[in-house]
Design a protein around this motif. Structure first.
Motif, mmCIF file in Angstrom:
data_model
loop_
_atom_site.group_PDB
_atom_site.id
_atom_site.type_symbol
_atom_site.label_atom_id
_atom_site.label_comp_id
_atom_site.label_asym_id
_atom_site.label_seq_id
_atom_site.Cartn_x
_atom_site.Cartn_y
_atom_site.Cartn_z
ATOM 1 N N ALA A 66 0.864 -1.188 0.000
ATOM 2 C CA ALA A 66 0.000 0.000 0.000
ATOM 3 C C ALA A 66 0.895 1.230 0.000
ATOM 4 C CB ALA A 66 -0.898 0.003 1.221
ATOM 5 N N THR A 67 0.718 2.078 -0.977
ATOM 6 C CA THR A 67 1.605 3.253 -1.102
ATOM 7 C C THR A 67 1.045 4.494 -0.424
ATOM 8 O OG1 THR A 67 0.650 3.726 -3.282
ATOM 9 C CG2 THR A 67 2.663 2.392 -3.214
ATOM 10 N N ASP A 68 -0.201 4.442 0.035
ATOM 11 C CA ASP A 68 -0.753 5.558 0.819
ATOM 12 C C ASP A 68 -1.811 4.998 1.769
ATOM 13 O OD1 ASP A 68 -3.380 5.524 -0.544
ATOM 14 O OD2 ASP A 68 -2.274 6.366 -2.241
ATOM 15 N N ASP A 69 -2.212 5.819 2.726
ATOM 16 C CA ASP A 69 -3.140 5.357 3.765
ATOM 17 C C ASP A 69 -4.484 4.924 3.194
ATOM 18 O OD1 ASP A 69 -1.272 5.818 5.730
ATOM 19 O OD2 ASP A 69 -2.028 7.818 6.252
ATOM 20 N N ALA A 70 -4.881 5.512 2.077
ATOM 21 C CA ALA A 70 -6.176 5.165 1.495
ATOM 22 C C ALA A 70 -6.224 3.711 1.024
ATOM 23 C CB ALA A 70 -6.486 6.105 0.330
ATOM 24 N N GLN A 71 -5.055 3.090 0.800
ATOM 25 C CA GLN A 71 -5.018 1.703 0.333
ATOM 26 C C GLN A 71 -4.946 0.684 1.466
ATOM 27 O OE1 GLN A 71 -1.663 1.652 -2.400
ATOM 28 N NE2 GLN A 71 -3.021 2.022 -4.147
ATOM 29 N N GLY B 263 6.249 2.580 1.070
ATOM 30 C CA GLY B 263 4.894 2.138 1.355
ATOM 31 C C GLY B 263 4.558 2.376 2.811
ATOM 32 N N VAL B 264 3.272 2.422 3.097
ATOM 33 C CA VAL B 264 2.799 2.643 4.462
ATOM 34 C C VAL B 264 2.418 1.329 5.133
ATOM 35 C CG1 VAL B 264 2.027 4.973 3.930
ATOM 36 C CG2 VAL B 264 0.435 3.052 3.660
ATOM 37 N N PRO C 262 1.725 -4.009 -6.348
ATOM 38 C CA PRO C 262 0.861 -2.947 -5.820
ATOM 39 C C PRO C 262 -0.511 -3.531 -5.452
ATOM 40 C CG PRO C 262 0.840 -2.881 -8.202
ATOM 41 C CD PRO C 262 1.787 -3.995 -7.818
ATOM 42 N N VAL C 263 -1.380 -2.709 -4.945
ATOM 43 C CA VAL C 263 -2.767 -3.111 -4.744
ATOM 44 C C VAL C 263 -3.385 -3.357 -6.124
ATOM 45 C CG1 VAL C 263 -5.027 -2.283 -3.960
ATOM 46 C CG2 VAL C 263 -2.988 -1.917 -2.549
ATOM 47 N N ILE D 75 5.521 2.273 -11.417
ATOM 48 C CA ILE D 75 6.589 1.648 -10.632
ATOM 49 C C ILE D 75 7.098 2.592 -9.554
ATOM 50 C CG2 ILE D 75 8.938 0.707 -10.759
ATOM 51 C CD1 ILE D 75 8.160 -0.100 -13.720
ATOM 52 N N ARG D 76 7.192 3.868 -9.874
ATOM 53 C CA ARG D 76 7.736 4.831 -8.903
ATOM 54 C C ARG D 76 6.800 5.059 -7.725
ATOM 55 N NH1 ARG D 76 9.986 7.703 -13.716
ATOM 56 N NH2 ARG D 76 12.238 7.242 -13.665
ATOM 57 N N ARG D 77 5.571 4.585 -7.818
ATOM 58 C CA ARG D 77 4.692 4.663 -6.650
ATOM 59 C C ARG D 77 5.260 3.836 -5.498
ATOM 60 N NH1 ARG D 77 -0.553 6.559 -7.738
ATOM 61 N NH2 ARG D 77 -1.006 6.864 -9.958
#
Length: 365
Positions: A93-98, A134-135, A247-248, A294-296
């Motif tokens: 997960a790359t941000d809290d929303a995920q 990632g978070v 990723p998700v 990819i850079r996410r």
């Protein structure tokens, strides 16, 4: 007319696994493949990942075949010296929303019987893979990689040792059902062959084979969708990762993920491009979109690092915006024709599931 017990259409990983199973059950089996070698399409144009069974709806055939097939496949590889490695993977997960997405994925995996998936917080993620941003993540120890061609060679050898005959460069162009013999196929529009069992596992061509069988109800052939997936690799250097990085998931696929082959080389993909025809050309202009994805999770991807690698096409039963369809195993109970099994939409995790699906086909017959 010459007759055999069973005809298998398609010598990809599924057809070879089915042929092996039926031949080992004592059937006289002939496999027909339209290409000049085994497994040239979907079976060899994928990520070569052994999936754990995480994403699929509970109770689906994809879920059960993947979870059971994964263990069958690991055992088969060990027993037959097929190159593979249980690397594990991280779903990031790359941000809290995920983060809620990770929770949903974990719940679905547990419902499928995946017992070793565990959450990883941002701190542990950094310890495991310092260059991943990632978070949080999920760690799947059961995910691995495999030499798909090596697997198909082993399945072919087993099938032939059990008496199966594999005929290359021979297309099933037509056939009929409900006569005497009960099932008939036409090879290259000329020779005819009768059989008591017909397994259509022609991958991208399964719809065409089913539609060419005289006497088969046309409404028994479901809609077909093609989802093209492109892969890029690094033009130079290597990646600083020891696991697969995902990723998700996104609509139609699992997102532009990072996989490693058995030599340690990295490749990225596949993306999802809905197409109407088979076209394996790689559009180099997609590299910028790949790099952004990819850079996410790997922000230090160097500029101009990606080069076109290859493309594959998923044979799908569902289209854009539709719920992901299950594997389509269509047996006598579905269409009323004894001895006939059609296999539609055998996409990922088909490679992982091949031995379990072969068992299921044998049970339908």
């Amino acid at each position: 007319m010459e007759t055999v017990d069973a005809v298998v259409v398609g010598a990809g990983v599924i057809g070879l696994a089915v042929a092996r199973r039926l031949a080992r059950d004592g059937r006289e089996v002939m496999v027909f493949e339209c290409e000049d070698s085994i497994g040239t399409q979907t079976s060899s144009r994928n990520s070569e990942v052994i999936h754990a069974g995480i994403y699929y709806p509970a109770g689906s055939r994809k879920a059960s075949a993947c979870v059971e097939g994964r263990e069958l496949l690991y055992r088969y590889c060990a027993d037959h010296d097929v190159a593979h490695r249980r690397l594990g993977k991280l779903i990031v997960a790359t941000d809290d929303a995920q983060l809620p997405d990770l929770e949903r994925i974990a719940g679905r995996a547990a419902a499928n019987g995946v017992t070793d998936l565990r959450p990883v917080d941002a701190g542990e993620l950094h310890e495991l893979e310092p260059q991943i941003r990632g978070v949080g993540a999920l760690l799947s120890p059961s995910t691995g990689i495999i030499d798909a061609h090596g697997l198909m060679r082993a399945l072919r050898h087993d099938a032939q040792e059990a008496g199966a005959m594999i005929v290359l460069h021979s297309a099933i162009t037509a056939g009929s059902v409900g006569g005497d013999p009960p099932l008939v196929v036409e090879v290259d529009g000329a020779d005819t062959l009768g059989c008591r069992m017909l397994v259509n596992c022609a991958g991208l061509g399964a719809w065409d084979v089913a539609g060419s069988l005289r006497g088969f109800p046309i409404d028994g052939v479901p809609p077909r969708r093609f989802a093209k997936g492109t892969y890029f690799s690094l033009a130079h250097g290597s990646v600083p990762f020891g696991r697969l990085i995902y990723p998700v998931p996104v609509d139609g696929g699992l997102g532009v993920h990072l996989t490693l082959d058995l030599a340690g080389r990295a490749r990225f993909g596949p993306d999802v491009e809905w197409v109407d025809e088979l076209d394996y050309r790689v559009d180099a202009d997609r590299a910028d979109a790949f790099a952004a994805e990819i850079r996410r999770y790997w922000p230090d991807l160097p500029d101009d690092a990606l080069q076109p690698d290859y493309a594959g096409i998923r044979p799908k039963l569902s289209g854009p915006g539709e719920p992901a369809a299950d594997f389509g195993l269509q047996g006598p109970a579905d269409h009323g024709i004894p001895g006939l099994v059609n296999m539609f939409g055998i996409e990922s995790p088909g490679l992982t599931s091949c031995l379990a699906l072969a068992r299921d086909v044998a049970a339908l017959l």
